[in-house]
Design a protein around this motif. Structure first.
Motif, short mmCIF file in Angstrom:
data_model
loop_
_atom_site.label_atom_id
_atom_site.label_comp_id
_atom_site.label_asym_id
_atom_site.label_seq_id
_atom_site.Cartn_x
_atom_site.Cartn_y
_atom_site.Cartn_z
N TYR A 157 0.92 -1.69 -0.17
CA TYR A 157 0.01 0.11 -0.13
C TYR A 157 1.44 0.71 0.32
O TYR A 157 0.46 2.06 -0.54
N LEU A 158 2.23 1.49 1.16
CA LEU A 158 3.12 2.17 0.38
C LEU A 158 2.73 2.79 -0.97
O LEU A 158 3.05 4.20 -1.12
N ARG A 159 3.25 1.52 -1.53
CA ARG A 159 4.07 1.96 -3.00
C ARG A 159 2.58 1.85 -3.75
O ARG A 159 3.10 2.98 -5.30
N GLN A 160 1.85 2.31 -4.00
CA GLN A 160 0.47 2.43 -4.20
C GLN A 160 -0.02 3.36 -4.17
O GLN A 160 -1.06 3.81 -3.84
N GLU A 161 0.89 3.84 -2.83
CA GLU A 161 0.52 5.34 -2.06
C GLU A 161 -1.18 5.68 -1.52
O GLU A 161 -1.77 6.84 -1.55
N LYS A 162 -1.20 3.86 -1.55
CA LYS A 162 -1.98 4.13 -0.26
C LYS A 162 -1.98 4.49 1.14
O LYS A 162 -1.79 3.68 1.93
N PHE A 163 -1.57 5.45 1.60
CA PHE A 163 -0.50 5.50 2.50
C PHE A 163 -1.70 5.39 4.54
O PHE A 163 -1.56 5.39 5.23
N GLU A 164 -3.20 5.56 4.09
CA GLU A 164 -3.86 4.78 5.42
C GLU A 164 -3.70 3.62 5.55
O GLU A 164 -3.64 3.11 6.25
N PHE A 165 -4.31 2.83 4.11
CA PHE A 165 -4.15 1.41 4.02
C PHE A 165 -2.73 1.28 5.03
O PHE A 165 -2.70 0.10 5.65
N ALA A 166 -1.97 1.58 4.46
CA ALA A 166 -0.02 1.22 4.93
C ALA A 166 -0.37 1.63 6.29
O ALA A 166 0.53 0.34 7.27
N GLU A 167 0.03 2.50 6.50
CA GLU A 167 -0.47 2.72 8.33
C GLU A 167 -0.82 1.69 9.07
O GLU A 167 -0.74 1.34 9.93
N HIS A 168 -2.92 1.60 8.67
CA HIS A 168 -3.29 0.92 9.19
C HIS A 168 -2.51 -0.74 9.27
O HIS A 168 -2.42 -1.03 10.76
N HIS A 169 -1.86 -1.23 7.67
CA HIS A 169 -1.58 -2.59 8.16
C HIS A 169 0.10 -2.95 9.14
O HIS A 169 0.13 -3.92 9.79
N LEU A 170 0.90 -1.83 8.12
CA LEU A 170 2.27 -1.93 9.41
C LEU A 170 2.09 -1.42 11.34
O LEU A 170 2.59 -1.68 11.83
N GLN A 171 0.70 -0.78 11.04
CA GLN A 171 0.28 -0.59 12.87
C GLN A 171 0.05 -2.23 13.57
O GLN A 171 0.44 -2.79 14.41
N ARG A 172 -0.42 -3.24 12.36
CA ARG A 172 -1.42 -4.06 13.26
C ARG A 172 0.59 -5.17 12.96
O ARG A 172 0.91 -5.87 14.43
N ALA A 173 1.16 -5.21 12.37
CA ALA A 173 2.93 -5.41 12.43
C ALA A 173 3.54 -5.17 13.66
O ALA A 173 3.94 -5.90 14.09
N TYR A 174 3.35 -4.12 13.98
CA TYR A 174 4.05 -3.02 15.46
C TYR A 174 3.68 -3.48 16.39
O TYR A 174 4.12 -4.40 17.49
N ASN A 175 2.27 -3.95 16.06
CA ASN A 175 1.64 -4.03 17.48
C ASN A 175 1.89 -5.56 17.85
O ASN A 175 1.81 -5.99 19.26
N ILE A 176 2.25 -6.31 16.61
CA ILE A 176 2.19 -7.83 17.22
C ILE A 176 4.05 -7.86 17.52
O ILE A 176 4.28 -8.79 18.53
N ASN A 177 4.48 -7.78 17.09
CA ASN A 177 6.31 -7.39 17.01
C ASN A 177 6.72 -6.22 17.33
O ASN A 177 7.09 -5.33 16.58
N PRO A 178 6.64 -5.88 18.78
CA PRO A 178 6.81 -3.70 19.03
C PRO A 178 8.20 -3.82 19.07
O PRO A 178 8.78 -2.75 19.58
N ARG A 179 9.22 -4.70 19.19
CA ARG A 179 10.80 -4.50 19.15
C ARG A 179 11.29 -4.69 17.97
O ARG A 179 12.38 -4.53 18.62
N SER A 180 10.78 -4.73 17.07
CA SER A 180 11.36 -4.91 15.83
C SER A 180 11.60 -3.39 14.95
O SER A 180 10.52 -1.86 14.71
N SER A 181 13.15 -2.93 15.02
CA SER A 181 13.05 -1.62 14.80
C SER A 181 12.55 -1.39 13.15
O SER A 181 12.51 -0.78 12.72
N VAL A 182 12.82 -2.51 12.29
CA VAL A 182 11.79 -2.45 11.09
C VAL A 182 11.22 -1.70 10.89
O VAL A 182 10.20 -1.12 10.15
N LEU A 183 9.80 -3.16 11.90
CA LEU A 183 8.46 -2.71 11.23
C LEU A 183 8.46 -0.52 12.37
O LEU A 183 7.51 -0.32 11.88
N MET A 184 9.10 -0.43 12.97
CA MET A 184 8.86 1.39 13.85
C MET A 184 9.54 1.83 12.01
O MET A 184 8.90 2.55 12.11
#
Length: 753
Positions: A605-632
């Motif tokens: 979604y980032l590459r498709q410039e759908k930034f709101e969708f991108a932020e939602h899905h990346l935030q879900r990944a970050y909530n599962i693994n909150p210690r990942s520097s890459v996800l942050m």
């Protein structure tokens, strides 16, 4: 005939001769059609990976074991709705789940793969409550993220429950052996010249009643009741008692029994009165006994009486020899498998590791005095034979009872000690696995270090340590531990898909190719092998071939979540975003806590410039693994694209603190600072980055853009030239050249880098 065929089928299953078992069991079902025999045939099919055959023959059956086997076949065929209906019939809402812990575990898997997480958690918890050492259920709870307490399932209180379950199973087994022995002796001790033919029937009935239990228990029990008759000598007369025992046979008596002289409850046994026979009514003379024995053992049908008669003679011989010793205390303790007071310290020291427990049996695994006792006795069986036979033990009755109580106490204490040791080991493994599933990887590594050396240096533990290092983005350490795991266990498949990804990131083409070939040779039908092969082709930029290999892994195991995710990565590399999204969504249907798929969707979604969708899905990944520097870092990129620059700076600072070796969050922080027109701070971050990542062309390209905005054209041209010298990707080359051509046209500069 039916009993013999059942025994042969189960013997073939124990020896992994599945084709032979299927052939014999089909003959059995044709000759004796019953649901019990269908259960046995379905078990043969399932063990031979023919779930579709088991599905056909069990469809419409009603017995609990049949419903369980039918559900297993449905689950293997991915017919989850039918499997659920078999375990929980709609017309019987209060029916118990068949097979206890195993049934609840299977039902939990069904609920998990149909997206009902709460129900799955409940049934996995019930399975652990019934069977506290059902590790597979605990693993599923950890994967679901449902285990929060440290020692919730393997606490010391669970040890008492294990002890009670083991003792109850032992009592059930002992009572069944005792009832069979009484039935046998009642058939032998009859008046007349011969045993009537009707006496054969109860023995066969007892054998068939055993098979009404669950199939796994039935196999163990039939083995215990048939092994002596079927696997040793089915049609031959059994050897004499002196051949089965290492002691001399007792003196012959007319009624086949030995009686010892007991006077005034004297605890000592006089050796010269051993063969004295107490007056007793004679119910069968010696000639008739021989005739009965001849007819009993000459039957063509294998009998359990062969084994039991031989063991009875061996026990009688052992008692006779022990009766000539120095005291009856030693005799009673030896017979019961207990420990006398005079030798308890020696026995405890010699047998500290001698007991193993298996399905209610308590076997003495080591002989305390091999010169006098070469054979191995089962405590529970010896006790039953002592009580069921009519051989009165000499000596004080209180001493006999004391020996029995002592043996029971020692048995219980060892059982409790063994349960505590097992739970102590599982507690460490469970805590490490729980922390790893919560992606608290550093804490998990510290917990695994508490294991003993022999437990730590096992393939499973080393692969878990390698996985933790992978999540910490320490690929060199992950490579080392995965390599150790393969050395310890060359055929291990656990975690090898992750290992192939580690080698992919390290760009180790030779090692990755070798790993793929090794895994294919180990098991070409494993999804891990095809994932490794796919990563090998992906590293060589052959994305189409890599995609085919990942799809092969999905076809082999549609529930292997990482294969779906790798398919999505390859589709994205081929810029087929729609199919990539479908693959990521398929992975999340299998495991909604697989953060890699949430991350993949966010990147698309980032590459498709759908930034709101991108932020939602990346935030879900970050909530599962909150210690990942890459996800942050990627969450910060999405926030920056949404013009939430201050929030982006905050999470990027967290990413830098989480992994100081990762240059990506520093670069993205500089991008955000450029968006805020804080050029000096951005240049300062980039200057530091050139020291840690001197070969990154994007760093110099961004510095050139900043110098262009500051109208420092010479420095800008110098940085653009450095970026081109580092051979960036073709798309970046075009962008850099366009910026160099428009160096003196600041109005053409893009607002966002």
């Amino acid at each position: 005939m039916e009993t013999l065929m059942v025994d042969r089928v189960q013997s073939s299953l124990r020896l992994f001769m599945h084709r032979n078992a299927i052939f014999l069991c089909e003959r059995l079902c044709a000759e004796f059609p019953s649901e019990l025999n269908l259960q046995l045939l379905a078990t043969c099919y399932l063990q031979n990976n023919q779930a579709y055959c088991a599905y056909q023959i069990l469809k419409g059956t009603k017995m609990p074991q049949s419903r369980y086997l039918f559900a297993v076949s449905c689950f293997q065929m991915n017919l989850l709705h039918e499997a659920e209906t078999a375990l929980c019939p709609a017309n019987e809402p209060n029916a118990e789940v068949p097979n206890g812990a195993a049934g609840h575990y299977l039902l939990g898997l069904i609920y998990r793969y149909t997206g009902r997480r709460a129900y799955a958690t409940d049934h996995f918890t019930q399975a652990l409550a019934i069977d506290p050492v059902l590790w597979a259920a605990y693993e599923e709870l950890c994967v679901l993220g449902a285990v929060e307490e440290e020692n919730e399932y393997f606490s010391d209180a669970v040890a008492q429950r294990i002890q009670q379950q083991q003792l109850s199973e032992s009592n059930i087994h002992n009572s069944s052996i005792s009832s069979e022995f009484y039935s046998l002796t009642s058939n032998i001790a009859v008046s007349g010249d011969s045993i009537p033919r009707q006496s054969k029937q109860p023995l066969a009935n007892n054998t068939r009643e055993i098979s009404t239990l669950s199939q796994s228990v039935a196999i163990a029990k039939v083995q215990a009741t048939h092994s002596g008759a079927s696997s040793l000598s089915q049609y031959n007369t059994p050897p004499a008692a002196s051949q089965l025992s290492g002691v001399a046979p007792p003196p012959l008596c007319r009624n086949g029994q030995v009686f010892f002289n007991v006077a005034n409850n004297d605890a000592s046994i006089k050796s010269n009165n051993v063969a004295v026979q107490a007056p007793r009514r004679k119910f069968m003379d010696e000639g008739k006994l021989r005739k009965v024995s001849g007819r009993l053992f000459s039957d063509s049908v294998p009998r359990r009486s062969t084994r039991l008669s031989a063991e009875t003679s061996a026990v009688a011989n052992s008692n006779a020899q022990q009766g000539t010793g120095n005291g009856n205390n030693h005799s009673s303790a030896k017979f019961l498998g207990g420990f006398s007071s005079s030798s308890s310290s020696k026995a405890n020291a010699a047998s500290s590791r001698s007991l193993t427990f298996k399905k209610g049996h308590s076997w003495i695994a080591e002989s305390f005095d091999e010169a006098r006792r070469p054979e191995i006795f089962d405590d529970s069986r010896s006790e039953n034979m002592a009580t069921s036979s009519s051989i009165p033990m000499s000596g004080d009755g209180g001493c006999l009872e004391q020996g029995k109580v002592t043996g029971d106490l020692v048995h219980d204490s060892r059982l409790m000690s063994g349960a505590q040791d097992l739970l102590g080991l599982l507690r460490i493994l469970a805590e490490g696995y729980r922390l790893l599933c919560l992606y608290r990887c550093q804490e998990a590594l510290e917990v695994y270090l508490k294991l003993s050396e022999k437990q730590y240096n096992t393939g499973w533990v080393l692969s878990q340590v390698g996985r933790a290092q992978f999540e910490l983005v320490d690929y060199l350490e992950a490579d080392r531990f995965f390599d150790l795991a393969r050395r310890v266990s060359p055929c291990i498949l656990e975690g090898m898909d992750i290992y192939s990804t580690v080698l992919y990131h390290l760009k180790e083409e030779m090692k990755l190719s070798y790993l793929a070939q090794e895994l294919i040779s180990v098991d070409r039908l494993s999804p891990q092998a095809w994932c490794a092969l796919g990563n090998c082709y992906s590293l060589q930029k052959d994305h189409e071939t890599a995609l085919k290999n990942f799809q092969r892994a999905v076809h082999l195991d549609s529930r292997f979540v990482y294969a779906h995710t790798l398919c999505g990565h390859e589709y994205v590399a081929l810029e087929d975003f729609d199919n990539g999204i479908k693959c990521y969504q398929s992975a999340l249907q299998v495991d909604d806590r697989h953060y890699n798929s949430w991350y993949g969707l966010g990147v698309v979604y980032l590459r498709q410039e759908k930034f709101e969708f991108a932020e939602h899905h990346l935030q879900r990944a970050y909530n599962i693994n909150p210690r990942s520097s890459v996800l942050m870092c990627y969450v910060g990129m999405a926030l920056n694209s949404l013009k939430r620059n201050h929030d982006a700076l905050e999470i990027l600072e967290q990413a830098i603190s989480a992994d100081k070796q990762n240059p990506l969050p520093v670069y993205q922080k500089a991008n955000v600072l450029v968006s805020l027109e804080r050029y000096d701070e951005a240049l300062q971050e980039l200057e530091q980055l050139t020291e840690t990542a001197p070969h990154e062309s994007s760093v110099y390209a961004l510095m050139g853009k900043i110098y262009k905005r500051l109208e420092l054209h010479e420095k800008a041209m110098f940085c653009f030239g450095l970026a081109l010298d580092l051979k960036p990707p073709a798309a970046d080359v075009a962008t850099i050249k366009a910026a160099m051509e428009k160096l003196y046209l600041p109005d053409e500069m893009e607002d966002t880098p």
